[in-house]
Design a protein around this motif. Structure first.
Motif, PDB file in Angstrom:
ATOM      1  N   ILE A 129       0.852  -1.184   0.000  1.00 55.39           N
ATOM      2  CA  ILE A 129       0.000   0.000   0.000  1.00 55.39           C
ATOM      3  C   ILE A 129       0.890   1.238   0.000  1.00 55.39           C
ATOM      4  N   GLY A 130       0.800   2.026  -1.079  1.00 56.23           N
ATOM      5  CA  GLY A 130       1.622   3.222  -1.215  1.00 56.23           C
ATOM      6  C   GLY A 130       0.795   4.489  -1.244  1.00 56.23           C
ATOM      7  N   ASP A 131       1.468   5.623  -1.056  1.00 56.47           N
ATOM      8  CA  ASP A 131       0.824   6.936  -1.002  1.00 56.47           C
ATOM      9  C   ASP A 131       0.936   7.646  -2.348  1.00 56.47           C
ATOM     10  N   LEU A 132      -0.155   8.267  -2.778  1.00 54.69           N
ATOM     11  CA  LEU A 132      -0.169   8.944  -4.075  1.00 54.69           C
ATOM     12  C   LEU A 132       0.889  10.039  -4.140  1.00 54.69           C
ATOM     13  N   ASN A 133       1.000  10.831  -3.106  1.00 61.37           N
ATOM     14  CA  ASN A 133       1.932  11.955  -3.105  1.00 61.37           C
ATOM     15  C   ASN A 133       3.387  11.496  -3.167  1.00 61.37           C
ATOM     16  N   ARG A 134       3.706  10.437  -2.444  1.00 59.89           N
ATOM     17  CA  ARG A 134       5.102  10.012  -2.325  1.00 59.89           C
ATOM     18  C   ARG A 134       5.520   8.924  -3.314  1.00 59.89           C
ATOM     19  N   HIS A 135       4.592   8.034  -3.689  1.00 62.44           N
ATOM     20  CA  HIS A 135       5.014   6.788  -4.333  1.00 62.44           C
ATOM     21  C   HIS A 135       4.452   6.560  -5.737  1.00 62.44           C
ATOM     22  N   LYS A 136       3.816   7.548  -6.327  1.00 65.41           N
ATOM     23  CA  LYS A 136       3.253   7.348  -7.663  1.00 65.41           C
ATOM     24  C   LYS A 136       4.334   7.055  -8.705  1.00 65.41           C
ATOM     25  N   ASP A 137       5.542   7.607  -8.509  1.00 62.85           N
ATOM     26  CA  ASP A 137       6.609   7.410  -9.484  1.00 62.85           C
ATOM     27  C   ASP A 137       7.234   6.021  -9.427  1.00 62.85           C
ATOM     28  N   ILE A 138       7.023   5.288  -8.335  1.00 63.66           N
ATOM     29  CA  ILE A 138       7.585   3.938  -8.245  1.00 63.66           C
ATOM     30  C   ILE A 138       6.473   2.880  -8.253  1.00 63.66           C
ATOM     31  N   TYR A 139       5.275   3.282  -8.637  1.00 66.37           N
ATOM     32  CA  TYR A 139       4.140   2.360  -8.642  1.00 66.37           C
ATOM     33  C   TYR A 139       4.409   1.122  -9.501  1.00 66.37           C
ATOM     34  N   LYS A 140       4.914   1.313 -10.707  1.00 65.48           N
ATOM     35  CA  LYS A 140       5.150   0.181 -11.607  1.00 65.48           C
ATOM     36  C   LYS A 140       6.201  -0.779 -11.039  1.00 65.48           C
ATOM     37  N   GLU A 141       7.206  -0.218 -10.388  1.00 67.12           N
ATOM     38  CA  GLU A 141       8.226  -1.075  -9.769  1.00 67.12           C
ATOM     39  C   GLU A 141       7.645  -1.866  -8.603  1.00 67.12           C
ATOM     40  N   LEU A 142       6.781  -1.219  -7.840  1.00 71.49           N
ATOM     41  CA  LEU A 142       6.136  -1.909  -6.720  1.00 71.49           C
ATOM     42  C   LEU A 142       5.224  -3.017  -7.229  1.00 71.49           C
ATOM     43  N   GLN A 143       4.535  -2.761  -8.328  1.00 72.42           N
ATOM     44  CA  GLN A 143       3.627  -3.753  -8.899  1.00 72.42           C
ATOM     45  C   GLN A 143       4.369  -5.009  -9.343  1.00 72.42           C
ATOM     46  N   LYS A 144       5.624  -4.854  -9.725  1.00 68.95           N
ATOM     47  CA  LYS A 144       6.419  -6.016 -10.136  1.00 68.95           C
ATOM     48  C   LYS A 144       6.740  -6.917  -8.946  1.00 68.95           C
ATOM     49  N   ILE A 145       6.716  -6.330  -7.757  1.00 64.97           N
ATOM     50  CA  ILE A 145       7.013  -7.100  -6.542  1.00 64.97           C
ATOM     51  C   ILE A 145       5.768  -7.806  -6.029  1.00 64.97           C
ATOM     52  N   ALA A 146       4.644  -7.090  -5.982  1.00 67.84           N
ATOM     53  CA  ALA A 146       3.395  -7.639  -5.454  1.00 67.84           C
ATOM     54  C   ALA A 146       2.238  -6.742  -5.873  1.00 67.84           C
ATOM     55  N   PRO A 147       1.005  -7.229  -5.794  1.00 75.09           N
ATOM     56  CA  PRO A 147      -0.147  -6.356  -6.064  1.00 75.09           C
ATOM     57  C   PRO A 147      -0.062  -5.098  -5.196  1.00 75.09           C
ATOM     58  N   THR A 148      -0.215  -3.950  -5.839  1.00 79.69           N
ATOM     59  CA  THR A 148      -0.018  -2.666  -5.149  1.00 79.69           C
ATOM     60  C   THR A 148      -1.223  -1.762  -5.363  1.00 79.69           C
ATOM     61  N   ILE A 149      -1.650  -1.118  -4.302  1.00 80.37           N
ATOM     62  CA  ILE A 149      -2.676  -0.088  -4.421  1.00 80.37           C
ATOM     63  C   ILE A 149      -2.089   1.234  -3.927  1.00 80.37           C
ATOM     64  N   ILE A 150      -2.416   2.301  -4.630  1.00 82.70           N
ATOM     65  CA  ILE A 150      -1.930   3.635  -4.293  1.00 82.70           C
ATOM     66  C   ILE A 150      -3.117   4.478  -3.818  1.00 82.70           C
ATOM     67  N   LEU A 151      -3.006   4.998  -2.592  1.00 85.67           N
ATOM     68  CA  LEU A 151      -4.102   5.727  -1.975  1.00 85.67           C
ATOM     69  C   LEU A 151      -3.640   7.099  -1.492  1.00 85.67           C
ATOM     70  N   LYS A 152      -4.582   7.925  -1.102  1.00 86.20           N
ATOM     71  CA  LYS A 152      -4.259   9.257  -0.589  1.00 86.20           C
ATOM     72  C   LYS A 152      -4.038   9.211   0.919  1.00 86.20           C
ATOM     73  N   SER A 153      -2.961   9.850   1.350  1.00 82.33           N
ATOM     74  CA  SER A 153      -2.697  10.012   2.777  1.00 82.33           C
ATOM     75  C   SER A 153      -2.043  11.371   2.991  1.00 82.33           C
ATOM     76  N   ARG A 154      -0.811  11.514   2.547  1.00 80.67           N
ATOM     77  CA  ARG A 154      -0.118  12.787   2.730  1.00 80.67           C
ATOM     78  C   ARG A 154      -0.807  13.888   1.917  1.00 80.67           C
ATOM     79  N   ASN A 155      -0.929  15.063   2.523  1.00 78.56           N
ATOM     80  CA  ASN A 155      -1.571  16.214   1.866  1.00 78.56           C
ATOM     81  C   ASN A 155      -3.001  15.915   1.429  1.00 78.56           C
ATOM     82  N   SER A 156      -3.673  15.069   2.161  1.00 74.98           N
ATOM     83  CA  SER A 156      -5.060  14.757   1.824  1.00 74.98           C
ATOM     84  C   SER A 156      -5.987  15.237   2.938  1.00 74.98           C
TER      85      SER A 156
END
Length: 322
Positions: A129-156
């Motif tokens: 589980i990653g944060d939209l503000n911080r981790h959108k740029d590494i989403y594809k890399e995270l997806q290669k490791i395991a199913p990944t969802i990107i949600l809002k937390s920081r600045n939300s």
């Protein structure tokens, strides 16, 4: 009819009855097998689900147990839903203990700003589980490791964080538990709201002091929206972003009645205190400047944290005046 003929006749009859039973039993067995297969297919289909999140859709099967959380609010959500993360991104050793109120076993996967993908991979997670503000740029890399969802937390906002909690419940296949926790959370907030007088017109500002700037939390920030919801008005109503960097002159212009102060660095605050403009702010003149915990008020952003923030705000604003 001879005995031999009668014997043959009974033999044919018995054989016919046996054959009929066999056909019926075979049909029953076939029907039962089909029902079992259909039931299994239905169960498997129920376990597979598509989770919509900020960067698209992710298919998840079963109930994830090995979850990596890259933001504090996600750690809080997992804990509230009965799941202990196997990996957590954080900065200080005390971060997770401060968030949950107890020590837990987990593997550090780097900082929230820069998670360590290699460490995450070694944990063999079944959900990240990653944060939209911080981790959108590494989403594809995270997806290669395991199913990944990107949600809002920081600045939300507060409501956006509640929405993220609901999505995490869906991802864990714990929708019912998530709904129950949100109902309980609403009840807690509603009860705390009773401690806040309806006639209080004071405005508040949460300010995070750094070495060269003040980051002020407006009405669209997590804490700003939360406090507005229970009747505590924010001084910054017209900011487009949840947080804004402001000057002393701007602070004087907004003129909050109460300042909730976070000192990440006291350099700028010390400088402002030497400026006559600082003493013209209503909160300063009325001695309504209060130090609050930075982690709780600006970093955690979970359900439990929200409940603690409202509790603390009401105690500061009202209990101390009795």
């Amino acid at each position: 009819m001879s005995k031999k003929s009668r014997f043959r006749q009974w033999g044919h009859l018995a054989w016919s009855l046996a054959l009929a039973c066999a056909v019926v039993l075979t049909g029953c067995g076939s029907s039962e097998t089909k029902n079992q297969a259909a039931s299994q297919d239905s169960a498997q289909a129920a376990q597979k689900r598509t989770i919509k999140h900020e960067l698209g859709e992710t298919e998840i099967t079963g109930e994830p147990k090995r979850v990596v959380a890259l933001e504090f609010s996600f750690v809080d959500a997992l804990w509230e839903l009965g799941v202990t993360p196997v990996g957590i991104a954080h900065e200080k050793e005390t971060d997770v203990e401060g968030l949950l109120g107890q020590k837990i076993e987990y593997t550090s996967v780097g900082t929230r700003q820069q998670p360590n993908l290699e460490v995450i991979s070694t944990l063999k997670p079944d959900l990240i589980i990653g944060d939209l503000n911080r981790h959108k740029d590494i989403y594809k890399e995270l997806q290669k490791i395991a199913p990944t969802i990107i949600l809002k937390s920081r600045n939300s906002t507060y409501q956006e964080n509640l929405s993220s909690f609901t999505t995490i419940g869906e991802a864990l296949n714990k929708q019912k538990e998530a709904e129950q926790r949100l109902v309980k959370h609403k009840a807690v907030i509603d009860e705390l709201k009773k401690n806040i007088p309806a006639g209080d017109s004071r405005t508040v500002m949460l300010g995070v002091f750094r070495a060269d700037s003040l980051s002020a939390h407006g009405a669209k920030s997590f804490d700003g929206e939360l406090l507005e919801m229970v009747g505590i008005k924010n001084a910054i109503q017209d900011a487009a972003e949840p947080t804004v960097k402001i000057s002393l002159e701007q602070m004087v212009q907004w003129d909050p009645d109460v300042i909730f102060l976070v000192e990440a660095d006291d350099t700028l605050l010390s400088e402002w205190k030497q400026n006559p403009l600082w003493n013209n702010i209503t909160a300063v003149k009325n001695k309504e400047v209060y130090q609050v915990n930075r982690d709780l008020w600006t970093r955690y952003r979970g359900l439990k944290s929200a409940e603690k923030i409202v509790t603390e705000a009401s105690e500061i604003l009202y209990s101390k005046k009795k």
